[in-house]
Design a protein around this motif. Structure first.
Motif, PDB file in Angstrom:
ATOM      1  N   ARG A   1      10.816  -8.688   0.203  1.00 32.67           N
ATOM      2  CA  ARG A   1       9.485  -8.628   0.192  1.00 32.67           C
ATOM      3  C   ARG A   1       8.661  -9.412   1.278  1.00 32.67           C
ATOM      4  N   LEU A   2       7.650  -8.778   1.671  1.00 39.32           N
ATOM      5  CA  LEU A   2       6.997  -9.513   2.785  1.00 39.32           C
ATOM      6  C   LEU A   2       5.895 -10.127   1.933  1.00 39.32           C
TER       7      LEU A   2
ATOM      8  N   GLY B   1      -3.326  -9.558   2.503  1.00 35.33           N
ATOM      9  CA  GLY B   1      -2.187  -9.184   1.711  1.00 35.33           C
ATOM     10  C   GLY B   1      -2.552  -8.715   0.382  1.00 35.33           C
ATOM     11  N   ARG B   2      -3.661  -7.881   0.452  1.00 37.06           N
ATOM     12  CA  ARG B   2      -4.421  -7.418  -0.845  1.00 37.06           C
ATOM     13  C   ARG B   2      -4.278  -5.819  -0.742  1.00 37.06           C
ATOM     14  N   VAL B   3      -4.172  -5.075  -1.595  1.00 30.67           N
ATOM     15  CA  VAL B   3      -4.401  -3.629  -1.683  1.00 30.67           C
ATOM     16  C   VAL B   3      -5.908  -3.353  -1.650  1.00 30.67           C
ATOM     17  N   TYR B   4      -6.208  -2.492  -0.589  1.00 30.43           N
ATOM     18  CA  TYR B   4      -7.575  -1.820  -0.583  1.00 30.43           C
ATOM     19  C   TYR B   4      -7.654  -0.396  -0.608  1.00 30.43           C
ATOM     20  N   VAL B   5      -7.980  -0.007  -1.870  1.00 26.48           N
ATOM     21  CA  VAL B   5      -8.034   1.513  -2.131  1.00 26.48           C
ATOM     22  C   VAL B   5      -9.374   2.053  -2.216  1.00 26.48           C
TER      23      VAL B   5
ATOM     24  N   SER C   1       1.985  -9.701  -2.389  1.00 30.27           N
ATOM     25  CA  SER C   1       3.368 -10.654  -2.537  1.00 30.27           C
ATOM     26  C   SER C   1       3.622 -10.894  -3.972  1.00 30.27           C
ATOM     27  N   THR C   2       2.811 -10.659  -4.881  1.00 32.21           N
ATOM     28  CA  THR C   2       3.260 -10.810  -6.260  1.00 32.21           C
ATOM     29  C   THR C   2       3.285  -9.513  -7.100  1.00 32.21           C
ATOM     30  N   SER C   3       2.480  -8.480  -6.819  1.00 35.43           N
ATOM     31  CA  SER C   3       2.453  -7.302  -7.642  1.00 35.43           C
ATOM     32  C   SER C   3       3.918  -6.740  -8.279  1.00 35.43           C
ATOM     33  N   GLU C   4       3.778  -6.250  -9.361  1.00 33.29           N
ATOM     34  CA  GLU C   4       5.291  -5.536 -10.126  1.00 33.29           C
ATOM     35  C   GLU C   4       5.075  -4.276  -9.723  1.00 33.29           C
ATOM     36  N   ARG C   5       3.801  -3.574  -9.204  1.00 32.93           N
ATOM     37  CA  ARG C   5       3.923  -2.153  -9.043  1.00 32.93           C
ATOM     38  C   ARG C   5       3.898  -1.629  -7.672  1.00 32.93           C
ATOM     39  N   ILE C   6       3.450  -2.544  -6.490  1.00 29.39           N
ATOM     40  CA  ILE C   6       3.434  -1.905  -5.466  1.00 29.39           C
ATOM     41  C   ILE C   6       3.626  -3.211  -4.279  1.00 29.39           C
TER      42      ILE C   6
END
Length: 169
Positions: free
Chosen positions: A2-3, A70-74, A127-132
């Motif tokens: 994982r990155l 390192g965050r998701v932006y949707v 870096s810690t998500s269990e989903r993506i």
């Protein structure tokens, strides 16, 4: 594999091409896992980039872009497609990479649909998500990268629309 945060904490013009060939991983609620090989991305770089959502400043929509990378932006377009972006750079310097396509799926709207994205992914920590998350891929160092102008941002003016900040292989 994982990155981690340090990968995303760099400038978007370094991170975007480095994402090519990496595996985008989605674990669904039923435990099934989907792995897509990223092959098409676009870079958006700060408030000065008129093609970037942050060009209008910090808003509830763009807030996550101002956090450390390192965050998701949707965000939702046309009321039906969730666009997947990863924030990059350091805190208070809004940057993001739009995931435009993979080897398996072409088009950012189709990517969002296949991953079953929704608003709940906004701000998710890669870096810690269990989903993506994103993983290194064995062949990612052997790809030939092409650049071209970003898609659909003519409103940003010739200077910004003409930047070769779309990276593909």
């Amino acid at each position: 594999m994982r990155l981690h945060r340090d990968f995303y904490s760099r400038d978007v013009l370094e991170v975007a091409p480095d994402l090519l060939g990496k595996a985008l991983v989605r674990r669904f609620d039923d435990g099934k896992i989907l792995r897509l090989t990223i092959n098409d991305v676009e870079a958006y770089r700060g408030e000065e980039d008129l093609g970037c959502h942050a060009s209008k400043g910090r808003t509830p929509r763009t807030d996550v872009m101002y956090h450390q990378g390192g965050r998701v932006y949707v965000y939702l377009i046309y009321g039906m497609y969730w666009m997947l972006n990863f924030t990059t750079g350091r805190e208070d310097h809004p940057q993001a990479v739009l995931i435009r396509g993979s080897v398996e799926i072409e088009g950012p709207g189709r990517i969002g649909r296949a991953l079953k994205l929704d608003k709940s992914f906004y701000g998710e920590d890669l870096s810690t998500s269990e989903r993506i998350w994103v993983e290194n891929h064995v062949n990612s160092d052997k790809i030939e990268i092409m650049t071209s102008p970003r898609v659909g941002i003519d409103y940003a003016g010739e200077h910004w629309a003409g930047k070769h900040w779309r990276f593909r292989y």
